[in-house]
Motif scaffolding. Structure first.
Motif, PDB file in Angstrom:
ATOM      1  N   GLY A  25      -2.832  -5.862  -2.802  1.00  0.00           N
ATOM      2  CA  GLY A  25      -3.229  -5.723  -1.402  1.00  0.00           C
ATOM      3  C   GLY A  25      -4.601  -6.290  -1.143  1.00  0.00           C
ATOM      4  O   GLY A  25      -4.853  -6.908  -0.100  1.00  0.00           O
ATOM      5  N   LEU A  26      -5.523  -6.108  -2.081  1.00  0.00           N
ATOM      6  CA  LEU A  26      -6.861  -6.690  -1.962  1.00  0.00           C
ATOM      7  C   LEU A  26      -6.829  -8.195  -2.205  1.00  0.00           C
ATOM      8  O   LEU A  26      -7.423  -8.974  -1.455  1.00  0.00           O
ATOM      9  CB  LEU A  26      -7.805  -6.008  -2.954  1.00  0.00           C
ATOM     10  N   LEU A  27      -6.127  -8.598  -3.245  1.00  0.00           N
ATOM     11  CA  LEU A  27      -6.063 -10.014  -3.589  1.00  0.00           C
ATOM     12  C   LEU A  27      -5.379 -10.819  -2.482  1.00  0.00           C
ATOM     13  O   LEU A  27      -5.798 -11.944  -2.165  1.00  0.00           O
ATOM     14  CB  LEU A  27      -5.304 -10.173  -4.907  1.00  0.00           C
ATOM     15  N   GLY A  28      -4.329 -10.260  -1.884  1.00  0.00           N
ATOM     16  CA  GLY A  28      -3.640 -10.958  -0.807  1.00  0.00           C
ATOM     17  C   GLY A  28      -4.520 -11.175   0.401  1.00  0.00           C
ATOM     18  O   GLY A  28      -4.363 -12.168   1.117  1.00  0.00           O
ATOM     19  N   GLY A  29      -5.465 -10.242   0.652  1.00  0.00           N
ATOM     20  CA  GLY A  29      -6.389 -10.425   1.765  1.00  0.00           C
ATOM     21  C   GLY A  29      -7.469 -11.432   1.459  1.00  0.00           C
ATOM     22  O   GLY A  29      -7.809 -12.278   2.293  1.00  0.00           O
ATOM     23  N   ILE A  30      -8.042 -11.360   0.266  1.00  0.00           N
ATOM     24  CA  ILE A  30      -9.109 -12.283  -0.107  1.00  0.00           C
ATOM     25  C   ILE A  30      -8.578 -13.718  -0.176  1.00  0.00           C
ATOM     26  O   ILE A  30      -9.206 -14.657   0.326  1.00  0.00           O
ATOM     27  CB  ILE A  30      -9.723 -11.862  -1.458  1.00  0.00           C
TER      28      ILE A  30
ATOM     29  N   PHE B 117       0.811  -1.222   0.000  1.00  0.00           N
ATOM     30  CA  PHE B 117       0.000   0.000   0.000  1.00  0.00           C
ATOM     31  C   PHE B 117       0.840   1.267   0.000  1.00  0.00           C
ATOM     32  O   PHE B 117       0.447   2.280  -0.573  1.00  0.00           O
ATOM     33  CB  PHE B 117      -1.024  -0.001   1.145  1.00  0.00           C
ATOM     34  N   LYS B 118       2.033   1.228   0.607  1.00  0.00           N
ATOM     35  CA  LYS B 118       2.821   2.454   0.636  1.00  0.00           C
ATOM     36  C   LYS B 118       3.478   2.711  -0.716  1.00  0.00           C
ATOM     37  O   LYS B 118       3.568   3.871  -1.166  1.00  0.00           O
ATOM     38  CB  LYS B 118       3.876   2.370   1.741  1.00  0.00           C
ATOM     39  N   GLY B 119       3.929   1.660  -1.392  1.00  0.00           N
ATOM     40  CA  GLY B 119       4.458   1.851  -2.729  1.00  0.00           C
ATOM     41  C   GLY B 119       3.402   2.417  -3.664  1.00  0.00           C
ATOM     42  O   GLY B 119       3.670   3.311  -4.480  1.00  0.00           O
ATOM     43  N   ALA B 120       2.159   1.909  -3.541  1.00  0.00           N
ATOM     44  CA  ALA B 120       1.065   2.408  -4.382  1.00  0.00           C
ATOM     45  C   ALA B 120       0.762   3.870  -4.078  1.00  0.00           C
ATOM     46  O   ALA B 120       0.586   4.684  -4.998  1.00  0.00           O
ATOM     47  CB  ALA B 120      -0.175   1.544  -4.153  1.00  0.00           C
TER      48      ALA B 120
ATOM     49  N   SER C 119      -6.375  -0.567   2.548  1.00  0.00           N
ATOM     50  CA  SER C 119      -5.436  -1.520   3.129  1.00  0.00           C
ATOM     51  C   SER C 119      -4.610  -0.868   4.228  1.00  0.00           C
ATOM     52  O   SER C 119      -4.376  -1.462   5.286  1.00  0.00           O
ATOM     53  CB  SER C 119      -4.516  -2.065   2.038  1.00  0.00           C
ATOM     54  N   MET C 120      -4.176   0.375   4.015  1.00  0.00           N
ATOM     55  CA  MET C 120      -3.407   1.083   5.039  1.00  0.00           C
ATOM     56  C   MET C 120      -4.254   1.332   6.282  1.00  0.00           C
ATOM     57  O   MET C 120      -3.745   1.289   7.409  1.00  0.00           O
ATOM     58  CB  MET C 120      -2.900   2.415   4.465  1.00  0.00           C
ATOM     59  N   GLY C 121      -5.542   1.580   6.087  1.00  0.00           N
ATOM     60  CA  GLY C 121      -6.436   1.793   7.222  1.00  0.00           C
ATOM     61  C   GLY C 121      -6.823   0.511   7.926  1.00  0.00           C
ATOM     62  O   GLY C 121      -7.454   0.555   9.002  1.00  0.00           O
ATOM     63  N   GLY C 122      -6.478  -0.646   7.373  1.00  0.00           N
ATOM     64  CA  GLY C 122      -6.754  -1.913   8.030  1.00  0.00           C
ATOM     65  C   GLY C 122      -8.201  -2.325   7.970  1.00  0.00           C
ATOM     66  O   GLY C 122      -8.729  -2.881   8.942  1.00  0.00           O
ATOM     67  N   LEU C 123      -8.881  -2.087   6.850  1.00  0.00           N
ATOM     68  CA  LEU C 123     -10.287  -2.447   6.711  1.00  0.00           C
ATOM     69  C   LEU C 123     -10.405  -3.842   6.106  1.00  0.00           C
ATOM     70  O   LEU C 123      -9.493  -4.327   5.433  1.00  0.00           O
ATOM     71  CB  LEU C 123     -10.994  -1.410   5.853  1.00  0.00           C
ATOM     72  N   PRO C 124     -11.517  -4.535   6.356  1.00  0.00           N
ATOM     73  CA  PRO C 124     -11.676  -5.933   5.934  1.00  0.00           C
ATOM     74  C   PRO C 124     -11.479  -6.132   4.440  1.00  0.00           C
ATOM     75  O   PRO C 124     -11.641  -5.217   3.633  1.00  0.00           O
ATOM     76  CB  PRO C 124     -13.110  -6.265   6.371  1.00  0.00           C
ATOM     77  N   LEU C 125     -11.121  -7.365   4.125  1.00  0.00           N
ATOM     78  CA  LEU C 125     -10.826  -7.907   2.799  1.00  0.00           C
ATOM     79  C   LEU C 125      -9.421  -7.571   2.316  1.00  0.00           C
ATOM     80  O   LEU C 125      -8.940  -8.182   1.363  1.00  0.00           O
ATOM     81  CB  LEU C 125     -11.835  -7.447   1.747  1.00  0.00           C
ATOM     82  N   PHE C 126      -8.736  -6.642   2.966  1.00  0.00           N
ATOM     83  CA  PHE C 126      -7.391  -6.245   2.543  1.00  0.00           C
ATOM     84  C   PHE C 126      -6.340  -6.890   3.435  1.00  0.00           C
ATOM     85  O   PHE C 126      -6.591  -7.219   4.593  1.00  0.00           O
ATOM     86  CB  PHE C 126      -7.239  -4.724   2.557  1.00  0.00           C
ATOM     87  N   ILE C 127      -5.139  -7.036   2.880  1.00  0.00           N
ATOM     88  CA  ILE C 127      -4.066  -7.648   3.647  1.00  0.00           C
ATOM     89  C   ILE C 127      -3.682  -6.777   4.841  1.00  0.00           C
ATOM     90  O   ILE C 127      -3.207  -7.277   5.866  1.00  0.00           O
ATOM     91  CB  ILE C 127      -2.850  -7.927   2.735  1.00  0.00           C
ATOM     92  N   GLY C 128      -3.919  -5.465   4.726  1.00  0.00           N
ATOM     93  CA  GLY C 128      -3.687  -4.595   5.862  1.00  0.00           C
ATOM     94  C   GLY C 128      -4.583  -4.922   7.045  1.00  0.00           C
ATOM     95  O   GLY C 128      -4.191  -4.758   8.196  1.00  0.00           O
TER      96      GLY C 128
END
Length: 788
Positions: A465-470, A340-343, A383-392
């Protein structure tokens, strides 16, 4: 996998090879050359992907080549879950960064040089994380500092860029020296020079009396590289570099080198009181300081830079916390942060490139003009905020699962994590929402969607980031579990999924999000409050760095004026005083005076004549009215010594002495005739006496040293060796000539080189002609300050 060693070696050097081709490729193909150059890191990425099945099965991959076997030095690599994850991040994100640079630097006259530096850094960082030998690790560690210096100072015509580059080099360079000392400690404490062997030393390091010293030195290297408080100030200043540098070096790769080192050493140095006190404390302070400074900023890159500093603090805190699941939380957050930080950094560069500004107060309403950029920014912020479905989200849940316990220490660091994560939520959504939502604001440039080279990187990273969480099960199997096992030093299973589970971690996540939303809605007020707080605190470490450098310069100037005043007579005097002390003090302290020789019963007439000749030369030297006469008189001493050599049968040595004295006298005479020298010695009696004492002391010291040396038992080993082998090996009957030409051939060659250079210098002095001689005293008139 030994058959893959040559291919692995090639992949390690591919970025360096591409760097050599970068300027020519850009000149030939323009910004399109970035597609071809990106193939190098992409091929390396594909190669390292092939190791995933083997590493996920719990194996490791080692390889390399002997470098200096006698010193146990090798060029070797070590791939486990930790190093392989870093290698994939470096090459994968590096591929996207090279493409991004092609779009961002389009039309720049130095685009080829810039991409060359990026690829050089990529190769250095890749070598660092896969290094097995200590020497290889240190060499690549320092190479990352040098290449980052080149990248940060890329716009070298700007003073701010030059200052930031120098600051980063000084801080990380000093950290590199600390790391070197720490690695030497590890070598001496364990006897191994390879990381793959270090992980098997059990408790040797922890039980060593030098453990704390080694730990502090290694932390010095890790903390400076990963911008931990109080060494954090160089990281935000490094944002003077072009945005591709910020996205790559200072979010995804270089600044994580220190974290990588700590994770690598955790199995053998972790678990002690010092480890679990120092790392969480400095990491927690860095986390809070970074987030508070982030909300103070209005520049997109600076906000992200300070949150990077905070994230590094969080990683250090988790690495040293010592609680169950802390390692799992650290590895999950490291991967999530890289994505997420690179993005977000690339988004900030896109906005700046297309709108002409990075100032939040001058941006708004870009959602319709830059829809792809907005989508990538929103996904990365979620993802940086740590919301569901994301690897964050996985990382944040695991953080609270590791920290949330009933003891006071856990409560304190849990509160630190809540505040830090909440403020990072604020910064992430400020970057992702404020430039795109609200009414349209006129910007310096007419904004529109950037080229595919620029939005491809943030879109891919945000999507991952999304795919890694799902697909968390796949992520854990190939990435998280092998990485956590490597850091923990034992098999560790990561199982957390994106499905929220009721419990304390979820509750703390909700509290974090609520806190972040509240501060986000009051961002202007929070920013004003931080401005007032920082104004009350005054200058910080950044200004302190300037004071330290300025003080060092002033001290250096003062010291130089003392030890280098610019007068040759002072240098010569100090040199001979130290020489006399070196020769006379040790015999005095240790009582190693030589025995005084006895006068022979009979001295032959010609021997008396030689000594008398030497005394006559000495008297002529002291009574000479001009320096040319003194030089000639000085040569008499050398000729007398040469005659003594001849009388005692050393014809070769005598001939050499004759030649040396003749050349010395001729050369000195020729030089003296070209200089303005006074015909007489104008030193006052006190100065003359002081110089005489120094001269006598040096002569006495050499005399006593030679007498002591000749009174020691003579060792015949070299004599016997030369006598035995001169004829057999060198085919020479004259042992002295064989020694000079064969056994000491290199030494003789060096002496010939010195004589040749001296001759050329003398020739230059002889041929000097004053083109415009100034009116003044005659050539033989005294010169002020002349004492020689």
């Amino acid at each position: 996998m030994a058959d893959q060693a040559p291919l692995t070696l090639l992949c390690l050097f591919l970025p360096f090879l591409a760097a050599l081709l970068a300027p020519a490729a850009v000149r030939r193909f323009g910004h399109g050359g970035s597609w071809a150059l990106a193939a190098a890191p992409f091929l390396s990425f594909l190669h390292f992907l092939t190791f995933l099945p083997q590493i996920s099965a719990g194996e490791v991959v080692t390889g390399g080549y002997a470098w200096v076997p006698s010193l146990n030095l090798s060029f070797s690599w070590f791939l486990d879950g930790l190093s392989l994850t870093f290698a994939l991040l470096i090459t994968g994100i590096g591929t996207l960064i090279v493409l991004y640079s092609g779009g961002y630097m389009k039309g720049h006259p130095q685009q080829g040089r810039f991409i060359c530096f990026i690829l050089l850094f990529m190769g250095a960082m890749l070598g660092l994380v896969v290094s097995d030998s200590f020497l290889m690790l240190f060499v690549y560690w320092e190479l990352t500092s040098i290449t980052s210096f080149l990248l940060i100072g890329f716009d070298h015509e700007r003073e701010a860029a030059r200052r930031s580059a120098l600051q980063a080099l000084v801080v990380t360079g000093l950290g590199g020296l600390s790391l070197l000392a720490g690695l030497i400690f590890l070598w001496n404490m364990t006897g191994v020079t390879q990381l793959s062997l270090l992980v098997h030393v059990d408790d040797t390091l922890r039980q060593s009396p030098f453990y704390l010293a080694a730990l502090l030195l290694l932390l010095g290297g890790a903390f400076t590289k990963s911008a931990q408080f109080p060494f954090h100030f160089w990281l935000p200043n490094a944002m003077e570099a072009p945005t591709p540098v910020s996205a790559y070096l200072h979010s995804a790769t270089m600044v994580k080198a220190g974290v990588y080192l700590l994770m690598r050493l955790s199995p053998v140095m972790g678990g002690t009181a010092a480890w679990e006190i120092l790392l969480p404390f400095f990491g927690g302070v860095t986390l809070i300081a970074g987030t508070l400074l982030a909300i103070r900023q209005t520049d997109l890159k600076l906000m992200l830079a300070y949150t990077t500093m905070a994230s590094l603090g969080l990683l250090v805190m988790l690495t040293g916390f010592g609680a169950p699941h802390a390692v799992e939380a650290a590895v999950l957050y490291l991967v999530a942060h890289s994505l997420f930080k690179g993005a977000l950094f690339m988004v900030a560069g896109l906005v700046d490139h297309e709108a002409g500004t990075r100032d939040l107060t001058k941006l708004g309403g870009l959602r319709r003009l830059m829809p792809i950029t907005f989508a990538a920014a929103l996904l990365a912020a979620l993802s940086m905020g740590g919301l569901p479905l994301f690897i964050g989200f996985l990382a944040k849940e695991e953080i609270y699962y590791a920290l949330a316990h009933g003891d006071l220490r856990s409560i304190v660091f849990t509160l630190v994590a809540i505040v830090g994560n909440g403020l990072m939520f604020v910064a992430g959504f400020a970057v992702a929402l404020k430039p795109f939502l609200g009414p349209h604001v006129e910007t310096p440039k007419h904004a529109h969607e950037g080229p595919v080279l620029m939005w491809l990187g943030p879109a891919v990273l945000a999507g991952l980031g999304l795919l890694g969480g799902i697909l968390s099960a796949v992520t854990h199997h190939f990435i998280s579990t092998p990485m956590a096992s490597a850091v923990a030093g034992e098999p560790t299973l990561v199982e957390i999924s994106t499905i929220p589970h009721l419990g304390m971690p979820l509750l703390l996540s909700v509290v974090t999000v609520a806190f972040g939303v509240i501060v986000y809605l009051q961002l202007e007020r929070a920013r004003d409050m931080m401005i007032r707080v920082l104004a009350a605190i005054g200058s910080g470490p950044d200004r302190g760095f300037d004071h330290v450098v300025s003080g060092l310069v002033r001290f250096s100037v003062a010291a130089t004026r003392i030890v280098q005043p610019g007068r040759l007579e002072i240098y010569i005097t100090v040199t001979f005083i130290l020489l006399a002390l070196t020769l006379l003090v040790p015999p005095f302290v240790y009582g190693e005076w030589p025995a005084m020789p006895t006068w022979p019963d009979e001295v032959l007439f010609h021997e008396w004549a030689i000594f008398l000749l030497a005394l006559i030369g000495l008297g002529a030297l002291l009574r000479a009215n001009d320096r040319l006469t003194a030089i000639v008189s000085l040569g008499i001493q050398g000729f007398a010594v040469a005659v003594i050599f001849l009388l005692f049968g050393a014809a070769d040595l005598s001939f050499t002495q004759f030649m040396v004295e003749t050349l010395s006298v001729v050369i000195l005479a020729l030089v003296m005739t070209r200089l303005r020298l006074s015909p007489r010695d104008h030193r006052p009696p006190r100065q003359f006496g002081f110089d005489a004492v120094i001269s006598v002391a040096c002569g006495l010291g050499f005399t006593l040293l030679l007498m002591k040396a000749t009174q020691l038992p003579f060792n015949m080993q070299l004599t016997e060796f030369f006598n035995a082998y001169s004829k057999v090996i060198a085919h020479g009957a004259n042992v002295v000539n064989v020694i000079i030409v064969d056994f000491r051939g290199t030494d003789t060659l060096g002496e010939i080189g010195v004589v040749m250079i001296t001759g050329l210098a003398v020739l230059a002095l002889i041929r000097v002609r004053l083109r415009n001689p100034l009116p003044g005293p005659r050539a033989d008139a005294p010169v002020e300050g002349d004492r020689l």
